[in-house]
Enzyme design. Structure first.
Site, PDB file in Angstrom:
ATOM      1  N   HIS A   1     -28.316 -24.370  -5.990  1.00 19.81           N
ATOM      2  CA  HIS A   1     -29.722 -24.598  -6.326  1.00 19.81           C
ATOM      3  C   HIS A   1     -29.776 -25.013  -7.794  1.00 19.81           C
ATOM      4  CE1 HIS A   1     -34.152 -23.385  -6.340  1.00 19.81           C
ATOM      5  NE2 HIS A   1     -33.861 -23.602  -7.614  1.00 19.81           N
TER       6      HIS A   1
ATOM      7  N   ARG B   1     -45.943 -24.805 -12.188  1.00 19.91           N
ATOM      8  CA  ARG B   1     -46.316 -23.676 -13.049  1.00 19.91           C
ATOM      9  C   ARG B   1     -45.139 -23.366 -13.954  1.00 19.91           C
ATOM     10  NH1 ARG B   1     -42.741 -20.204 -10.462  1.00 19.91           N
ATOM     11  NH2 ARG B   1     -42.774 -20.363  -8.212  1.00 19.91           N
TER      12      ARG B   1
HETATM   13  P1  ADP Z   1     -39.307 -20.776  -1.597  1.00 23.48           P
HETATM   14  O1  ADP Z   1     -40.406 -21.669  -2.103  1.00 23.48           O
HETATM   15  O2  ADP Z   1     -39.748 -19.852  -0.515  1.00 23.48           O
HETATM   16  O3  ADP Z   1     -38.538 -20.097  -2.684  1.00 23.48           O
HETATM   17  P2  ADP Z   1     -37.420 -23.002  -1.422  1.00 23.48           P
HETATM   18  O4  ADP Z   1     -37.739 -24.201  -0.641  1.00 23.48           O
HETATM   19  O5  ADP Z   1     -37.561 -23.076  -2.902  1.00 23.48           O
HETATM   20  O6  ADP Z   1     -38.285 -21.754  -0.856  1.00 23.48           O
HETATM   21  O7  ADP Z   1     -35.962 -22.517  -1.071  1.00 23.48           O
HETATM   22  C1  ADP Z   1     -35.463 -21.297  -1.565  1.00 23.48           C
HETATM   23  C2  ADP Z   1     -33.979 -21.208  -1.327  1.00 23.48           C
HETATM   24  O8  ADP Z   1     -33.700 -21.306   0.079  1.00 23.48           O
HETATM   25  C3  ADP Z   1     -33.146 -22.294  -1.972  1.00 23.48           C
HETATM   26  O9  ADP Z   1     -32.847 -22.024  -3.309  1.00 23.48           O
HETATM   27  C4  ADP Z   1     -31.904 -22.255  -1.089  1.00 23.48           C
HETATM   28  O10 ADP Z   1     -31.100 -21.156  -1.414  1.00 23.48           O
HETATM   29  C5  ADP Z   1     -32.480 -22.004   0.284  1.00 23.48           C
HETATM   30  N1  ADP Z   1     -32.753 -23.265   1.000  1.00 23.48           N
HETATM   31  C6  ADP Z   1     -33.915 -23.944   1.037  1.00 23.48           C
HETATM   32  N2  ADP Z   1     -33.818 -25.057   1.783  1.00 23.48           N
HETATM   33  C7  ADP Z   1     -32.551 -25.103   2.242  1.00 23.48           C
HETATM   34  C8  ADP Z   1     -31.796 -26.013   3.075  1.00 23.48           C
HETATM   35  N3  ADP Z   1     -32.365 -27.102   3.616  1.00 23.48           N
HETATM   36  N4  ADP Z   1     -30.493 -25.738   3.312  1.00 23.48           N
HETATM   37  C9  ADP Z   1     -29.902 -24.626   2.803  1.00 23.48           C
HETATM   38  N5  ADP Z   1     -30.548 -23.727   2.031  1.00 23.48           N
HETATM   39  C10 ADP Z   1     -31.851 -23.951   1.736  1.00 23.48           C
END
Ligand code: ADP
Length: 448
Positions: A208, A292
């Site tokens: 990430h 934000r």
């Molecule tokens: P939230 O807004 O609920 O935090 P995110 O979309 O930012 O959700 O995703 C949070 C985490 O979930 C990411 O940092 C990653 O670890 C995991 N994640 C999200 N999308 C994927 C994906 N397509 N494949 C693998 N892991 C994912």
């Protein structure tokens, strides 16, 4: 510049904004719920106003009370912090209708980026790569099955309104897709009052990496490089660092440029974060924008020397950014860890209660952002973060050494915290080498 600002938040971020106001010579008004009455950080504001009972729906999320508090105290602007109302465009709109400046992005940009499916459409328009997905909401089981079969399992079910990992389910086969759809919708309905979901291809052990953005109201948008937040537990960040270890420089530059393009596409200003996942071949995919200030913003403050909260306030007051992209030169390595009131031995369950001993670390290279003092009672009502511990050093190896020293100095008694597991993390060879992805904790530290 404003002469008085109200902070519509609590805890660590309320204190962070109070400090920024002091640094700018601006008066600051805090608000609190009955659960936070008497909290020591409130004394650092010029004024503190009670806005209701403990449940956030009746206090920190209660728009009319917050606007009334701003009007009564004569505040000209509201800083929403993160969480609560920070990404609520209706709140931003109502602030502006009441002639109160909302310290954040424009309402139109919040609306276009607020839902993940809409944000992905913006990314596509800005030619920013996205994770292969259902391209919009999935309306039925049949549609979901069709998509999953086309891209291949595993797939991730995500809530369009999602945040904090809620409304997200992994489906490895058709049976778990069907049960996951129902569970994700139900969870999202409760958490966000919006049960709509979409699907994404589940990437295998991604990292990430997110890009910090900052723009003014005169069309200038800059990036402040990246943070690596791969170290997560159940999609909740626990450690964040900059620069991202092992990220090739050309990929870093491309991602930063992509984030700026995306922000310009929607006329973004103020601080924001463009989040990406990076696969094992260093392909990057946009996942969402956080419109934000984020919890982990101090990591960027340390490597760039830019005070992001002060910048947000200046931008909201209509000032131009006083620097350009080439002035942003990242220095060294910064790492943040989240000290949460959680019992890691029991599935990280919340551990509220009274802190009997609080001996925070200090010394060269250490920054602690925390609203806590000895005797503070962590209320059970809100999120469990009690401190953000940061270090900044010329190299990653030195940053690790200082982080180990700081974690060792940090003594907290009366509640459980994440300090013990953080100590383990900073002694784990894979993490020391920078060999980390979003599955690290489950895979390396807590294998079933
Ligand atoms: P939230 O807004 O609920 O935090 P995110 O979309 O930012 O959700 O995703 C949070 C985490 O979930 C990411 O940092 C990653 O670890 C995991 N994640 C999200 N999308 C994927 C994906 N397509 N494949 C693998 N892991 C994912």
């Amino acid at each position: 510049m404003f002469h008085k600002i109200l902070v519509a938040n609590r805890g660590e971020i309320a204190l962070r904004v109070i400090r920024a106001c002091r640094d700018l010579g601006v008066e600051v008004v805090a608000v609190y719920s009955e659960a936070d009455r008497g909290a020591p950080y409130l004394e650092l504001a010029d004024q503190a106003i009670c806005i209701g009972p403990a449940p956030s729906a009746e206090s920190y999320l209660k728009i009319p009370r917050i606007i009334a508090a701003a009007e009564a105290s004569g505040a000209q602007a509201i800083h929403p912090g993160y969480g609560f109302l920070a990404e609520n465009s209706k709140f931003a709109e109502q602030c502006r209708e009441s002639n109160i400046e909302f310290i954040g992005p424009p309402v139109e940009a919040m609306d276009r980026l607020g839902n993940k499916d809409k944000a992905k459409a913006v990314a596509k328009a800005a030619k920013v790569p996205t994770v292969p997905g259902s391209d919009g909401i999935v309306n039925s089981e049949e549609e979901a099955k069709r998509f999953a079969n086309a891209v291949g399992y595993p797939v991730l079910i995500k809530a369009v309104a999602g945040g904090g990992g809620r409304g997200m389910r992994l489906a490895r086969d058709e049976a778990s897709l069907v049960s996951g759809l129902a569970a994700a919708k139900a969870e999202a309905e409760i958490a966000f009052k919006d049960g709509r979901v979409y699907l994404e291809k589940y990437l295998d052990r991604p990292r990430h990496v997110e890009v910090q953005l900052l723009g003014d109201q005169h069309g200038n948008v800059l990036h402040l490089f990246e943070r690596d937040c791969s170290l997560q537990r159940r999609h909740q960040k626990l450690v964040e660092e900059s620069p991202s270890p092992r990220l090739p420089d050309n990929v870093r530059q491309e991602m930063c440029a992509a984030a700026v393009r995306l922000a310009k596409e929607v006329g973004y200003f103020s601080a924001g974060t463009c989040e990406f996942l990076v696969d094992q071949k260093n392909n990057y995919y946009f996942i969402e924008v956080n419109a934000r200030i984020q919890v982990e913003h101090p990591v960027t403050e340390l490597v760039t020397g830019v005070d992001l909260i002060r910048q947000q306030i200046r931008v909201a007051a209509g000032e131009r950014l006083s620097f350009t992209q080439k002035d942003i030169v990242p220095r060294g390595c910064a790492i943040e860890v989240r000290i949460n009131a959680e019992d890691t031995a029991h599935d990280f369950r919340p551990s509220p209660g009274t802190i009997t001993t609080w001996r925070p670390p200090g010394g060269p290279g250490v920054r602690l952002d925390s609203h806590v003092v000895a005797g503070y009672r962590v209320p059970p009502t809100y999120d469990s973060m009690v401190a953000k511990l940061l270090v900044h050093q010329p190299t990653r190896a030195e940053a690790f050494a200082v982080m180990r020293r700081a974690l060792r100095e940090f003594i907290v008694e009366g509640i459980h915290t994440t300090i013990p597991i953080l100590k383990t993390i900073f002694d784990t060879p894979e993490f020391i080498k920078g060999d980390v992805d979003t599955t690290f904790i489950e895979r390396v530290l807590m294998p079933k």
